[in-house]
Design a protein around this motif. Structure first.
Motif, PDB file in Angstrom:
ATOM      1  N   GLN A 239      44.633  -3.957  66.680  1.00 56.75           N
ATOM      2  CA  GLN A 239      43.379  -3.900  67.382  1.00 56.75           C
ATOM      3  C   GLN A 239      43.001  -3.409  68.000  1.00 56.75           C
ATOM      4  O   GLN A 239      42.134  -2.800  67.906  1.00 56.75           O
ATOM      5  CB  GLN A 239      43.520  -5.377  67.209  1.00 56.75           C
ATOM      6  CG  GLN A 239      44.088  -6.729  66.232  1.00 56.75           C
ATOM      7  CD  GLN A 239      43.793  -8.232  67.020  1.00 56.75           C
ATOM      8  OE1 GLN A 239      44.323  -8.820  67.669  1.00 56.75           O
ATOM      9  NE2 GLN A 239      43.140  -9.747  66.490  1.00 56.75           N
ATOM     10  N   ARG A 242      42.820  -0.169  65.831  1.00 58.55           N
ATOM     11  CA  ARG A 242      41.873  -0.067  65.533  1.00 58.55           C
ATOM     12  C   ARG A 242      40.180   0.042  66.428  1.00 58.55           C
ATOM     13  O   ARG A 242      39.584   0.640  66.093  1.00 58.55           O
ATOM     14  CB  ARG A 242      41.922  -1.419  64.559  1.00 58.55           C
ATOM     15  CG  ARG A 242      42.046  -1.582  63.385  1.00 58.55           C
ATOM     16  CD  ARG A 242      41.565  -2.492  63.075  1.00 58.55           C
ATOM     17  NE  ARG A 242      42.547  -2.899  61.930  1.00 58.55           N
ATOM     18  CZ  ARG A 242      42.437  -3.899  61.061  1.00 58.55           C
ATOM     19  NH1 ARG A 242      41.549  -5.413  61.431  1.00 58.55           N
ATOM     20  NH2 ARG A 242      43.557  -4.457  59.718  1.00 58.55           N
ATOM     21  N   PHE A 243      40.521  -0.709  67.512  1.00 59.25           N
ATOM     22  CA  PHE A 243      39.121   0.479  68.494  1.00 59.25           C
ATOM     23  C   PHE A 243      39.221   1.156  69.182  1.00 59.25           C
ATOM     24  O   PHE A 243      37.994   2.497  69.374  1.00 59.25           O
ATOM     25  CB  PHE A 243      39.468  -1.203  69.763  1.00 59.25           C
ATOM     26  CG  PHE A 243      38.841  -2.294  69.336  1.00 59.25           C
ATOM     27  CD1 PHE A 243      37.104  -2.469  68.604  1.00 59.25           C
ATOM     28  CD2 PHE A 243      39.569  -3.628  68.692  1.00 59.25           C
ATOM     29  CE1 PHE A 243      36.637  -3.439  68.698  1.00 59.25           C
ATOM     30  CE2 PHE A 243      38.700  -4.749  68.859  1.00 59.25           C
ATOM     31  CZ  PHE A 243      37.256  -4.096  68.684  1.00 59.25           C
ATOM     32  N   PHE A 246      37.471   3.712  65.880  1.00 61.70           N
ATOM     33  CA  PHE A 246      36.409   3.820  66.462  1.00 61.70           C
ATOM     34  C   PHE A 246      35.474   4.573  67.244  1.00 61.70           C
ATOM     35  O   PHE A 246      34.808   5.286  67.230  1.00 61.70           O
ATOM     36  CB  PHE A 246      36.662   1.903  66.443  1.00 61.70           C
ATOM     37  CG  PHE A 246      34.528   1.746  66.687  1.00 61.70           C
ATOM     38  CD1 PHE A 246      33.337   2.631  65.260  1.00 61.70           C
ATOM     39  CD2 PHE A 246      34.077   1.138  68.297  1.00 61.70           C
ATOM     40  CE1 PHE A 246      32.597   1.767  65.928  1.00 61.70           C
ATOM     41  CE2 PHE A 246      32.860   1.433  67.714  1.00 61.70           C
ATOM     42  CZ  PHE A 246      31.613   1.728  67.362  1.00 61.70           C
ATOM     43  N   ALA A 247      36.156   3.956  68.721  1.00 60.31           N
ATOM     44  CA  ALA A 247      35.599   5.289  69.942  1.00 60.31           C
ATOM     45  C   ALA A 247      35.689   6.882  69.595  1.00 60.31           C
ATOM     46  O   ALA A 247      35.267   7.754  69.749  1.00 60.31           O
ATOM     47  CB  ALA A 247      36.201   4.605  71.279  1.00 60.31           C
ATOM     48  N   GLY A 257      43.629   6.388  62.476  1.00 62.09           N
ATOM     49  CA  GLY A 257      42.567   7.058  62.363  1.00 62.09           C
ATOM     50  C   GLY A 257      42.154   7.387  60.616  1.00 62.09           C
ATOM     51  O   GLY A 257      41.261   7.492  59.827  1.00 62.09           O
ATOM     52  N   THR A 260      39.594   5.229  58.302  1.00 69.64           N
ATOM     53  CA  THR A 260      38.635   5.601  58.511  1.00 69.64           C
ATOM     54  C   THR A 260      37.999   6.687  58.024  1.00 69.64           C
ATOM     55  O   THR A 260      37.130   7.130  57.636  1.00 69.64           O
ATOM     56  CB  THR A 260      37.848   5.262  59.465  1.00 69.64           C
ATOM     57  OG1 THR A 260      38.038   4.107  60.333  1.00 69.64           O
ATOM     58  CG2 THR A 260      36.056   4.985  59.960  1.00 69.64           C
ATOM     59  N   GLU A 352      29.226  -5.113  58.961  1.00 74.35           N
ATOM     60  CA  GLU A 352      30.509  -5.097  59.586  1.00 74.35           C
ATOM     61  C   GLU A 352      30.648  -4.530  58.781  1.00 74.35           C
ATOM     62  O   GLU A 352      31.503  -3.598  58.881  1.00 74.35           O
ATOM     63  CB  GLU A 352      30.831  -6.149  59.773  1.00 74.35           C
ATOM     64  CG  GLU A 352      32.229  -6.161  60.375  1.00 74.35           C
ATOM     65  CD  GLU A 352      32.887  -4.774  61.628  1.00 74.35           C
ATOM     66  OE1 GLU A 352      33.697  -3.992  60.982  1.00 74.35           O
ATOM     67  OE2 GLU A 352      31.987  -4.972  61.892  1.00 74.35           O
ATOM     68  N   MET A 356      31.929  -0.366  58.963  1.00 76.69           N
ATOM     69  CA  MET A 356      33.362   0.056  59.476  1.00 76.69           C
ATOM     70  C   MET A 356      33.409   0.935  58.398  1.00 76.69           C
ATOM     71  O   MET A 356      34.714   2.291  58.746  1.00 76.69           O
ATOM     72  CB  MET A 356      34.315  -1.104  58.877  1.00 76.69           C
ATOM     73  CG  MET A 356      34.487  -1.450  57.609  1.00 76.69           C
ATOM     74  SD  MET A 356      36.063  -2.618  58.063  1.00 76.69           S
ATOM     75  CE  MET A 356      36.252  -3.312  56.058  1.00 76.69           C
ATOM     76  N   PRO A 362      34.118  -1.048  64.715  1.00 79.41           N
ATOM     77  CA  PRO A 362      35.526  -0.280  63.822  1.00 79.41           C
ATOM     78  C   PRO A 362      35.469  -1.278  62.952  1.00 79.41           C
ATOM     79  O   PRO A 362      34.872  -2.549  62.548  1.00 79.41           O
ATOM     80  CB  PRO A 362      35.744  -1.770  65.301  1.00 79.41           C
ATOM     81  CG  PRO A 362      34.496  -2.734  65.656  1.00 79.41           C
ATOM     82  CD  PRO A 362      33.469  -1.688  64.798  1.00 79.41           C
ATOM     83  N   ALA A 364      37.069  -3.835  60.752  1.00 77.20           N
ATOM     84  CA  ALA A 364      37.931  -5.889  61.510  1.00 77.20           C
ATOM     85  C   ALA A 364      38.306  -6.882  59.938  1.00 77.20           C
ATOM     86  O   ALA A 364      38.564  -7.195  60.501  1.00 77.20           O
ATOM     87  CB  ALA A 364      36.097  -6.227  61.668  1.00 77.20           C
TER      88      ALA A 364
END
Length: 399
Positions: A239, A242-243, A246-247, A257, A260, A352, A356, A362, A364
């Protein structure tokens, strides 16, 4: 001449035939929101085609049968439609008395996930293994029973005419109904479902007319809670990754990554009109993981292009718009709150999921309503449609 008498006919109201009852303007069939229903059906049909495209050549998943996922998806849709019909026939008001039992059952099933009966998929222990390759995700049903439970409490005194708005004690009781399942789901951990439940709570409270102080207070609690969860290391490593991805999308493009980046490549390669259904190279090459579930929107983006992907968004918007109308036009607070909770659920989960895949939210692990593969999720969204249709059809008929 015979003196036998015969009853007079042709006078007074005649009993309606079955067809007349179904087609009368005051019948439930006539009063259904057909725009919403057709939009949801269109999404499910398009979703089935996208699931087939994503899985037909995926031999390591489909067990050598290109129609393996499609058959299950169609069965899921048919069962979902049957559940919708059952909800409309029963009525949300009659269902109201069974809400505490249904709530208890869904929470109990969620607790079972934390036992050895639970199954871990993609790092999240959120499923119950039923055997024979079938699993069920209790969090999907909790979305429904939590909405119904909170609505029942918040609307009880208002619909009875005792209060104009829910009082503070009632709001506190309703938050208690929400807190237990959210806590259980966070223990799995299923962060995506927990996020949806939190948004549902806010939507329900806003629709109920609860004091704005509760909304502001919950917002502050959410910020503080998020900081504490991060600071205390309560999130699992996947988790956190994943954040982090995203950042910083450039972070480890072949690792955290990857999903995504591949999703954006697939969507971007579709252009305006797409490469054609079943013709996507990214989809056929299986470059995007979980493409039949969480990342099904990438199939639409690649094969149907901006036009096809935009059509999915429009159809979702129609469902949500019609649900908002039902919430606004309901003559009882219970119906308004239930409809508003479903609106919050559908809207946030759609945003969401699509977000994503585009890299603006992010990852999820949430399915796209009516489109993604998954029996439990399909059952849940069609039950939601059934509740909305029931609220609409049980409104008083205008004279």
């Amino acid at each position: 001449m015979s003196t036998r008498s015969y009853p007079l006919t042709g006078y007074g109201p005649r009993p309606r035939t079955t067809w007349a009852k179904l087609t009368a303007r005051d019948s439930a069939l006539w009063r259904l929101d057909w725009i919403m229903l057709l939009a949801a059906l269109a999404l499910s049909v398009v979703g089935t085609l996208l699931v087939y495209s994503a899985t037909r050549s995926h031999s390591d998943l489909n067990q050598g049968d290109p129609y393996y996922f499609v058959v299950r998806q169609v069965i899921g849709i048919l069962v979902g439609l049957a559940l919708m019909v059952g909800i409309v026939w029963l009525g949300h008001r009659k269902l109201r008395g069974a809400v505490p039992i249904l709530y208890g059952i869904t929470v109990f099933l969620a607790v079972l996930v934390l036992t050895p009966l639970g199954a871990t998929i993609n790092g999240s222990r959120a499923w119950l293994n039923l055997g024979g390759g079938f699993t069920v995700q209790p969090a999907e049903f909790i979305k429904i029973t939590m909405i119904l439970g909170m609505a029942m409490l918040l609307a009880a005194k208002v619909d009875a005419g005792d209060h104009a708005h829910p009082d503070h004690r009632t709001v506190l009781h309703a938050l208690g109904v929400a807190a237990l399942p959210i806590l259980v789901i966070m223990m799995m951990p299923d962060l995506g479902s927990a996020m949806v439940l939190v948004v549902i709570v806010l939507g329900v409270l806003l629709a109920s007319g609860a004091s704005n102080r509760w909304i502001i207070g919950l917002g502050l609690v959410g910020v503080v809670g998020s900081v504490l969860v991060w600071a205390l290391g309560l999130l699992d490593e996947y988790q956190i990754n994943r954040f982090a991805a995203f950042a910083n999308p450039a972070l480890d493009p072949s690792g955290v990554g990857y999903n995504t980046n591949q999703a954006r490549i697939a969507i971007g390669s579709g252009g305006l009109t797409g490469k054609g259904l079943f013709e996507g190279s990214q989809t056929t090459g299986q470059f995007v993981p979980e493409q039949q579930t969480d990342f099904v929107f990438t199939v639409a983006g690649e094969e149907l292009g901006f036009v096809g992907a935009g059509l999915i968004i429009v159809l979702l918007g129609i469902v949500i718009w019609r649900a908002c109308r039902i919430a606004h036009e309901s003559t009882e607070l219970y119906g308004t709150v239930v409809a508003a909770g479903i609106v919050a659920w559908f809207a946030f989960q759609s945003f969401e999921n699509i977000g994503m895949t585009l890299g603006i939210m992010p990852v999820a692990g949430l399915p796209l309503p009516f489109v993604s593969y998954g029996g439990t999720a399909m059952f849940a969204v069609w039950i939601g449609i059934g509740l909305l249709q029931s609220i609409r059809t049980q409104r008083p008929v205008a004279a």
